[in-house]
Design an enzyme around this catalytic site. Structure first.
Site, short mmCIF file in Angstrom:
data_model
loop_
_atom_site.label_atom_id
_atom_site.label_comp_id
_atom_site.label_asym_id
_atom_site.label_seq_id
_atom_site.Cartn_x
_atom_site.Cartn_y
_atom_site.Cartn_z
N LYS A 185 -58.06 8.52 -67.56
CA LYS A 185 -56.91 8.34 -66.75
C LYS A 185 -56.54 9.54 -66.12
O LYS A 185 -55.48 10.43 -66.26
CB LYS A 185 -55.52 8.34 -68.05
CG LYS A 185 -55.44 7.08 -68.68
CD LYS A 185 -54.13 6.82 -69.31
CE LYS A 185 -54.18 5.58 -70.23
NZ LYS A 185 -55.27 5.58 -71.35
O1 LIG Z 1 -51.28 1.35 -70.81
C1 LIG Z 1 -52.23 1.66 -71.45
C2 LIG Z 1 -53.25 2.26 -70.88
C3 LIG Z 1 -54.23 2.65 -71.82
N1 LIG Z 1 -54.03 2.60 -73.16
C4 LIG Z 1 -55.14 2.88 -74.03
O2 LIG Z 1 -55.79 1.82 -74.71
C5 LIG Z 1 -56.20 2.03 -75.97
C6 LIG Z 1 -55.19 1.24 -76.96
O3 LIG Z 1 -55.48 1.55 -78.03
P1 LIG Z 1 -55.15 0.44 -79.34
O4 LIG Z 1 -55.47 0.94 -80.71
O5 LIG Z 1 -55.49 -1.09 -79.26
O6 LIG Z 1 -53.73 0.45 -79.49
C7 LIG Z 1 -55.70 3.72 -76.26
O7 LIG Z 1 -57.12 4.27 -75.92
C8 LIG Z 1 -54.74 3.96 -75.07
O8 LIG Z 1 -54.92 5.27 -74.71
C9 LIG Z 1 -52.79 2.01 -73.75
O9 LIG Z 1 -52.85 1.72 -74.85
N2 LIG Z 1 -51.98 1.41 -72.71
#
Ligand SMILES: O=c1ccn([C@@H]2O[C@H](COP(=O)(O)O)[C@@H](O)[C@H]2O)c(=O)[nH]1
Length: 279
Positions: A98
């Protein structure tokens, strides 16, 4: 030789392996639940196990850079190795970093993730457009030159995102729509899929924006954040065929056995197939 564009490589991976993206997020709590210490050896074991279990079968692996950065240079070394091993095993690697900054600094981020000679070169990287879409130009150009991709935050999965992303721009569009329209312009004419993707949370209900960007739509939020594959048609509508659903903790909590990780990923893949084909 001109490298094959990321969008084409991703389309092929989605068509042959299914669209699932699994995130590699070595939370301290996950290391503990895997019986590992929250140290560099634990990080190394967690990451290696996940890559070995999944890189030969899922379309995309998405390491979350923050969880490696917290261990300093040794964490970055683990990340570099994971990127190389995952790519060698056939997964596309989306680096979830990001990044977003003024254009001149964006050039350095582009050199880090999108230059084929960099040790952290990845198939794609996540970026934030909220310093202005034009600030992303060095990343967009570097990605095009190296056959890589860029995923731009549009509507994030967290509820706090709306106060910025749903705000109204000077011409009346939401900021998210403005960014999506920029992405559509970048992808114009690309086939079978453009290399500039959008991040749109699976948690949003009806996204309420035009998602016809001719590019992939990364959908985080499935699993630990409460969304399910069944939510995808309502969120993405006609664009659901371009969605790359992303799950991190929802899969990783089934470790440390490789079979547990594979079975969890397979369950999500089946649910996604059912949801998307029924829409
Ligand atoms: O909008 C967003 C963008 C990025 N993320 C990232 O994805 C994963 C989600 O992890 P989970 O364990 O499946 O919840 C995490 O690395 C976030 O930084 C997001 O969640 N939302």
């Amino acid at each position: 030789m001109t490298p094959e564009p990321f969008g084409a490589r991703l389309r092929h991976a989605m068509d042959t392996r299914g669209p699932l993206c699994v995130g590699i997020d070595p939370h301290a709590s996950l290391l503990t639940s895997w019986g590992l210490d929250d140290d560099i050896a634990g990080l190394e074991r967690f990451t290696r196990t996940t890559v070995e279990a999944l890189a030969d079968r899922v379309a995309v692996l998405k390491p979350q850079s923050a969880f490696f950065e917290r261990f300093g240079s040794r964490g970055i070394a683990v990340l570099e190795k994971a990127v190389e091993e995952a790519r060698s095993a056939g997964a596309l690697v989306l680096m979830d970093a990001k990044r977003g900054d003024i254009g001149s600094t964006m050039g350095a981020y582009a050199a880090t993730y999108l230059d084929q000679d960099s040790p952290l070169f990845s198939d794609a990287v996540t970026v934030s457009p909220y310093l202005g879409f034009g600030s992303l130009r060095p990343a967009l150009d570097a990605a095009a030159a190296s056959g890589a991709g860029v995923f731009v935050l549009a509507l994030t999965s967290n509820p706090e995102g709306a106060e910025v992303q749903r705000a109204t721009a000077a011409d009346g569009r939401s900021l998210a729509q403005l960014m999506l329209d920029h992405m559509a312009a970048e992808n114009e004419g690309a086939a079978p899929l453009g290399s500039v993707g959008a991040v749109v949370g699976a948690t949003l209900g009806d996204a309420g924006v035009d998602l016809a960007i001719n590019g992939p739509l990364l959908a985080p939020g499935i699993g630990a954040q409460g969304a399910t594959p069944a939510d995808l048609p309502a969120v993405f509508g006609d664009a659901v065929g371009n969605v790359v659903p992303s799950v991190s903790r929802g899969v990783l909590r089934h470790g440390p056995d490789a079979s547990g990780l594979r079975e969890a990923a397979e369950r999500f893949a089946d649910e996604i197939r059912g949801a998307v084909s029924g829409s």
